[in-house]
Write a protein that holds these residues in place. Sequence first.
Motif, PDB file in Angstrom:
ATOM      1  N   GLN A  52       0.828  -1.208   0.000  1.00  0.00           N
ATOM      2  CA  GLN A  52       0.000   0.000   0.000  1.00  0.00           C
ATOM      3  C   GLN A  52       0.864   1.260   0.000  1.00  0.00           C
ATOM      4  O   GLN A  52       1.747   1.363   0.842  1.00  0.00           O
ATOM      5  N   PRO A  53       0.647   2.221  -0.892  1.00  0.00           N
ATOM      6  CA  PRO A  53      -0.380   2.186  -1.930  1.00  0.00           C
ATOM      7  C   PRO A  53       0.119   1.703  -3.305  1.00  0.00           C
ATOM      8  O   PRO A  53      -0.687   1.242  -4.090  1.00  0.00           O
ATOM      9  N   ASP A  63      -1.511  -3.095 -13.627  1.00  0.00           N
ATOM     10  CA  ASP A  63      -2.005  -1.729 -13.771  1.00  0.00           C
ATOM     11  C   ASP A  63      -2.310  -1.292 -12.335  1.00  0.00           C
ATOM     12  O   ASP A  63      -3.360  -1.602 -11.792  1.00  0.00           O
ATOM     13  N   ASP A  64      -1.345  -0.645 -11.718  1.00  0.00           N
ATOM     14  CA  ASP A  64      -1.362  -0.456 -10.267  1.00  0.00           C
ATOM     15  C   ASP A  64      -2.208   0.736  -9.809  1.00  0.00           C
ATOM     16  O   ASP A  64      -1.688   1.700  -9.266  1.00  0.00           O
ATOM     17  N   THR A  65      -3.510   0.637 -10.046  1.00  0.00           N
ATOM     18  CA  THR A  65      -4.420   1.638  -9.474  1.00  0.00           C
ATOM     19  C   THR A  65      -5.488   0.873  -8.705  1.00  0.00           C
ATOM     20  O   THR A  65      -5.835  -0.249  -9.081  1.00  0.00           O
ATOM     21  N   PRO A  66      -5.997   1.460  -7.610  1.00  0.00           N
ATOM     22  CA  PRO A  66      -6.919   0.689  -6.767  1.00  0.00           C
ATOM     23  C   PRO A  66      -8.211   0.301  -7.484  1.00  0.00           C
ATOM     24  O   PRO A  66      -8.896  -0.627  -7.060  1.00  0.00           O
ATOM     25  N   TYR A 113      -2.761  -3.560  -4.707  1.00  0.00           N
ATOM     26  CA  TYR A 113      -2.034  -3.275  -3.467  1.00  0.00           C
ATOM     27  C   TYR A 113      -2.366  -4.264  -2.358  1.00  0.00           C
ATOM     28  O   TYR A 113      -1.645  -4.347  -1.369  1.00  0.00           O
ATOM     29  N   LEU A 114      -3.463  -5.014  -2.531  1.00  0.00           N
ATOM     30  CA  LEU A 114      -3.874  -5.976  -1.508  1.00  0.00           C
ATOM     31  C   LEU A 114      -3.342  -7.379  -1.769  1.00  0.00           C
ATOM     32  O   LEU A 114      -3.557  -8.282  -0.971  1.00  0.00           O
ATOM     33  N   VAL A 218     -15.033  -3.701  -0.416  1.00  0.00           N
ATOM     34  CA  VAL A 218     -15.467  -2.445  -1.028  1.00  0.00           C
ATOM     35  C   VAL A 218     -14.236  -1.542  -1.107  1.00  0.00           C
ATOM     36  O   VAL A 218     -13.743  -1.071  -0.090  1.00  0.00           O
ATOM     37  N   GLY A 219     -13.732  -1.354  -2.303  1.00  0.00           N
ATOM     38  CA  GLY A 219     -12.475  -0.611  -2.456  1.00  0.00           C
ATOM     39  C   GLY A 219     -12.700   0.795  -2.975  1.00  0.00           C
ATOM     40  O   GLY A 219     -13.704   1.073  -3.626  1.00  0.00           O
ATOM     41  N   ILE A 220     -11.758   1.660  -2.681  1.00  0.00           N
ATOM     42  CA  ILE A 220     -11.839   3.014  -3.235  1.00  0.00           C
ATOM     43  C   ILE A 220     -11.257   3.004  -4.655  1.00  0.00           C
ATOM     44  O   ILE A 220     -10.396   2.185  -4.973  1.00  0.00           O
ATOM     45  N   SER A 221     -11.741   3.927  -5.488  1.00  0.00           N
ATOM     46  CA  SER A 221     -11.245   4.001  -6.869  1.00  0.00           C
ATOM     47  C   SER A 221     -10.011   4.878  -6.971  1.00  0.00           C
ATOM     48  O   SER A 221      -9.188   4.721  -7.869  1.00  0.00           O
TER      49      SER A 221
END
Length: 359
Positions: A52-53, A63-66, A113-114, A218-221
């Motif tokens: 994280q992050p 593609d390392d975006t949440p 990231y998880l 539930v993840g953030i964008s």
Amino acid sequence: GGKVRITFDDTIEAGTDFVLTVRYGGNPRPIRTAWGEIGWEETESGALVASQPNGAPSWFPCDDTPSEKATYDIRVTADNPFTVISNGTLVSKKAQNSTTTWHYKVDSPMATYLATIQVGEYTKFKLGRNTTAWAPAHLRARVEEEFKQQQEMLDFYESVFGEYPFPDYQVVITDDELEIPLEAQGLSIFGSNHIAGDHRFERLIAHELAHQWFGNAVGISEWKDIWLNEGFACYCEWLWVEHLGTSTAHEVARSHYLVLSRKGQDLTLADPGTRDMFDDRVYKRGAITIHALRRLLGDEAFFAAVRNYLHDARHSTVVPDDFIGHVEAAATRAGIAPEELAELLDVWLNQKPLPKFPA
Ligand SMILES: [Zn+2]
């Protein structure tokens, strides 16, 4: 420069499904970032991943975006007697000569990231019905003491937020000391320093478990919305204390409010920026914002709104308006003026000065 550019022989029409295989190799190592070195890290006698992050590219191409969730199939080969722990369900474990290959499958969509693997000399033991611990054998007694309420905690969260979103919950306790514990999907990682034997860090156990609902399922964008993850995870620490009867969430919120009131008021919760993304003020002000909504709506309407939000967004990603939409609907049903709710959200999320403590 950390990017892969791919050109195709034939044009692929937009909206077409296709399979892309990326073969890669190298020696994983941490990535230097604004928040220190993150990602793949060697421990005293193994390895861990704390991404994280944006540390995921330290060990796999992504593609390392949440907002880019995917399912995963993870196979790791390690020397015996090392154990490899990863997300999801262990499908198989095959020994060959002096190594063992561990195969894990993650069926619920997961943010990069998880994704994690933990390599070390671990033993596994049950904490409860669907909770398990992995720890070095010599730490077992301390782990059992520190995590003896882990199952009760999970059951409590289920009663408040709805069903636990993954097949099971695992905690990994490393032989090394870690600066902070860390959440991954379906598991959390703690350092040996977090299990002092006196429950000093119980709030962290409550915090990391809460991330399975808030942040993981539930993840953030976008990272600017991190208050949604951390505000709720922090608020769950207070709900756990309230459940135990030690103190009410209101009392805990008030004590943190006093601390916040003595700190600089120069960050915007709705977009704290890179430098302040993991600032404790984001966590505490986020939690007090959630508490303010609970005070405004009342327990019944508030917790129903949170459950609806989690249910609708399960295994996907959200923006704050997804949560706020449920809060607005609950406020309307409870006969609360829309202006009153809008004002509360504006002063807590968008304005820098600390608003009045929620009455
Ligand atoms: Zn957290």
